[in-house]
Design a protein around this motif. Structure first.
Motif, PDB file in Angstrom:
ATOM      1  N   VAL A 110       9.933  -3.560  -5.906  1.00 46.16           N
ATOM      2  CA  VAL A 110      11.049  -3.209  -6.794  1.00 46.16           C
ATOM      3  C   VAL A 110      10.507  -2.489  -8.026  1.00 46.16           C
ATOM      4  CG1 VAL A 110      12.828  -4.167  -8.314  1.00 46.16           C
ATOM      5  CG2 VAL A 110      12.605  -5.013  -5.970  1.00 46.16           C
ATOM      6  N   THR A 111       9.393  -2.963  -8.571  1.00 47.35           N
ATOM      7  CA  THR A 111       8.762  -2.312  -9.712  1.00 47.35           C
ATOM      8  C   THR A 111       8.316  -0.891  -9.355  1.00 47.35           C
ATOM      9  OG1 THR A 111       8.016  -4.454 -10.523  1.00 47.35           O
ATOM     10  CG2 THR A 111       6.902  -2.522 -11.414  1.00 47.35           C
ATOM     11  N   ASN A 112       7.894  -0.692  -8.115  1.00 47.68           N
ATOM     12  CA  ASN A 112       7.451   0.634  -7.668  1.00 47.68           C
ATOM     13  C   ASN A 112       8.571   1.670  -7.695  1.00 47.68           C
ATOM     14  OD1 ASN A 112       4.863  -0.275  -7.236  1.00 47.68           O
ATOM     15  ND2 ASN A 112       5.085  -0.483  -5.030  1.00 47.68           N
TER      16      ASN A 112
ATOM     17  N   MET B 153       6.814   2.258  -0.145  1.00 49.60           N
ATOM     18  CA  MET B 153       6.261   1.337  -1.141  1.00 49.60           C
ATOM     19  C   MET B 153       7.329   0.814  -2.089  1.00 49.60           C
ATOM     20  SD  MET B 153       2.637   3.059  -2.194  1.00 49.60           S
ATOM     21  CE  MET B 153       2.118   1.620  -3.105  1.00 49.60           C
ATOM     22  N   LYS B 154       8.595   1.140  -1.792  1.00 54.27           N
ATOM     23  CA  LYS B 154       9.683   0.786  -2.695  1.00 54.27           C
ATOM     24  C   LYS B 154      10.737  -0.047  -1.979  1.00 54.27           C
ATOM     25  CE  LYS B 154       9.017   5.132  -5.106  1.00 54.27           C
ATOM     26  NZ  LYS B 154       9.659   6.358  -5.551  1.00 54.27           N
ATOM     27  N   MET B 155      11.425  -0.865  -2.771  1.00 54.69           N
ATOM     28  CA  MET B 155      12.533  -1.655  -2.256  1.00 54.69           C
ATOM     29  C   MET B 155      13.504  -1.861  -3.416  1.00 54.69           C
ATOM     30  SD  MET B 155      12.546  -5.555  -0.698  1.00 54.69           S
ATOM     31  CE  MET B 155      11.127  -5.286   0.317  1.00 54.69           C
ATOM     32  N   THR B 156      14.794  -1.819  -3.131  1.00 52.50           N
ATOM     33  CA  THR B 156      15.761  -2.070  -4.186  1.00 52.50           C
ATOM     34  C   THR B 156      15.850  -3.565  -4.455  1.00 52.50           C
ATOM     35  OG1 THR B 156      17.612  -2.223  -2.657  1.00 52.50           O
ATOM     36  CG2 THR B 156      17.133  -0.040  -3.588  1.00 52.50           C
TER      37      THR B 156
ATOM     38  N   VAL C 105      10.636  -6.522   7.158  1.00 57.84           N
ATOM     39  CA  VAL C 105       9.969  -5.361   7.767  1.00 57.84           C
ATOM     40  C   VAL C 105       9.352  -4.503   6.668  1.00 57.84           C
ATOM     41  CG1 VAL C 105      10.336  -3.251   9.098  1.00 57.84           C
ATOM     42  CG2 VAL C 105      11.452  -5.368   9.792  1.00 57.84           C
ATOM     43  N   PHE C 106      10.103  -4.258   5.587  1.00 57.39           N
ATOM     44  CA  PHE C 106       9.580  -3.465   4.467  1.00 57.39           C
ATOM     45  C   PHE C 106       8.347  -4.128   3.861  1.00 57.39           C
ATOM     46  CE2 PHE C 106      14.200  -2.124   3.549  1.00 57.39           C
ATOM     47  CZ  PHE C 106      14.109  -1.069   4.432  1.00 57.39           C
ATOM     48  N   ALA C 107       8.429  -5.431   3.631  1.00 54.74           N
ATOM     49  CA  ALA C 107       7.311  -6.155   3.022  1.00 54.74           C
ATOM     50  C   ALA C 107       6.097  -6.151   3.932  1.00 54.74           C
ATOM     51  CB  ALA C 107       7.723  -7.585   2.690  1.00 54.74           C
ATOM     52  N   ASN C 108       6.308  -6.353   5.224  1.00 47.39           N
ATOM     53  CA  ASN C 108       5.199  -6.350   6.179  1.00 47.39           C
ATOM     54  C   ASN C 108       4.534  -4.977   6.230  1.00 47.39           C
ATOM     55  OD1 ASN C 108       3.515  -7.479   8.155  1.00 47.39           O
ATOM     56  ND2 ASN C 108       4.795  -6.654   9.783  1.00 47.39           N
ATOM     57  N   ARG C 109       5.326  -3.929   6.249  1.00 44.91           N
ATOM     58  CA  ARG C 109       4.782  -2.563   6.264  1.00 44.91           C
ATOM     59  C   ARG C 109       3.983  -2.308   4.991  1.00 44.91           C
ATOM     60  NH1 ARG C 109       9.389   1.000   6.573  1.00 44.91           N
ATOM     61  NH2 ARG C 109       9.549   0.197   8.675  1.00 44.91           N
ATOM     62  N   TYR C 110       4.523  -2.742   3.854  1.00 44.74           N
ATOM     63  CA  TYR C 110       3.839  -2.548   2.578  1.00 44.74           C
ATOM     64  C   TYR C 110       2.491  -3.263   2.569  1.00 44.74           C
ATOM     65  CZ  TYR C 110       2.963  -2.684  -2.426  1.00 44.74           C
ATOM     66  OH  TYR C 110       2.394  -2.564  -3.662  1.00 44.74           O
ATOM     67  N   ILE C 111       2.461  -4.499   3.018  1.00 51.44           N
ATOM     68  CA  ILE C 111       1.207  -5.256   3.054  1.00 51.44           C
ATOM     69  C   ILE C 111       0.207  -4.589   3.979  1.00 51.44           C
ATOM     70  CG2 ILE C 111       0.141  -7.415   3.831  1.00 51.44           C
ATOM     71  CD1 ILE C 111       2.709  -8.823   2.817  1.00 51.44           C
ATOM     72  N   ASN C 112       0.632  -4.270   5.188  1.00 54.69           N
ATOM     73  CA  ASN C 112      -0.292  -3.727   6.178  1.00 54.69           C
ATOM     74  C   ASN C 112      -0.748  -2.309   5.876  1.00 54.69           C
ATOM     75  OD1 ASN C 112      -0.664  -5.930   7.965  1.00 54.69           O
ATOM     76  ND2 ASN C 112       1.411  -5.608   8.702  1.00 54.69           N
ATOM     77  N   GLU C 113       0.133  -1.470   5.364  1.00 58.14           N
ATOM     78  CA  GLU C 113      -0.227  -0.064   5.167  1.00 58.14           C
ATOM     79  C   GLU C 113      -0.829   0.231   3.800  1.00 58.14           C
ATOM     80  OE1 GLU C 113       2.943   2.557   6.232  1.00 58.14           O
ATOM     81  OE2 GLU C 113       3.238   1.568   8.159  1.00 58.14           O
ATOM     82  N   TYR C 114      -0.417  -0.481   2.777  1.00 60.10           N
ATOM     83  CA  TYR C 114      -0.853  -0.128   1.431  1.00 60.10           C
ATOM     84  C   TYR C 114      -1.822  -1.125   0.835  1.00 60.10           C
ATOM     85  CZ  TYR C 114       2.675   3.361   2.001  1.00 60.10           C
ATOM     86  OH  TYR C 114       3.395   4.401   2.496  1.00 60.10           O
TER      87      TYR C 114
ATOM     88  N   LEU D  39       6.661 -12.191  -4.392  1.00 60.16           N
ATOM     89  CA  LEU D  39       5.689 -11.393  -5.150  1.00 60.16           C
ATOM     90  C   LEU D  39       5.617  -9.966  -4.615  1.00 60.16           C
ATOM     91  CD1 LEU D  39       2.729 -13.853  -5.726  1.00 60.16           C
ATOM     92  CD2 LEU D  39       3.976 -12.592  -7.474  1.00 60.16           C
ATOM     93  N   VAL D  40       5.579  -9.833  -3.296  1.00 61.21           N
ATOM     94  CA  VAL D  40       5.534  -8.501  -2.690  1.00 61.21           C
ATOM     95  C   VAL D  40       6.819  -7.749  -3.002  1.00 61.21           C
ATOM     96  CG1 VAL D  40       5.479  -7.237  -0.505  1.00 61.21           C
ATOM     97  CG2 VAL D  40       3.920  -9.149  -0.875  1.00 61.21           C
ATOM     98  N   LYS D  41       7.960  -8.422  -2.852  1.00 63.63           N
ATOM     99  CA  LYS D  41       9.234  -7.765  -3.140  1.00 63.63           C
ATOM    100  C   LYS D  41       9.295  -7.327  -4.601  1.00 63.63           C
ATOM    101  CE  LYS D  41      14.201  -8.110  -2.833  1.00 63.63           C
ATOM    102  NZ  LYS D  41      15.372  -8.904  -2.501  1.00 63.63           N
TER     103      LYS D  41
END
Length: 66
Positions: free
Chosen positions: A20-22, A32-35, A44-53, A14-16
């Motif tokens: 990707v939609t972002n 806030m983005k991922m390919t 790491v990207f998902a964890n950063r997104y959850i914690n920071e945003y 769900l986070v990914k």
């Protein structure tokens, strides 16, 4: 154990999906983005997104730990 593993995987997906939609919004920060085909460092990207945003968005300081 299997249920917890599948729940974690579905939440991660769900986070990914949101990240990707972002990609379609050029005004959003790179963190806030991922390919769609990202394979290196995606946790790491998902964890950063959850914690920071998401934590800042909901103001729920325990969200990252949940």
């Amino acid at each position: 154990n299997v249920i917890a593993s599948r729940m974690y995987y579905s939440m991660f997906q769900l986070v990914k999906c949101e990240m990707v939609t972002n990609n379609e919004d050029p005004s959003l920060p790179r963190d806030m983005k991922m390919t769609e085909n990202a394979s290196t460092g995606v946790h790491v990207f998902a964890n950063r997104y959850i914690n920071e945003y998401l934590v800042n968005k909901t103001q729920d300081k325990q969200l990252g730990r949940k």
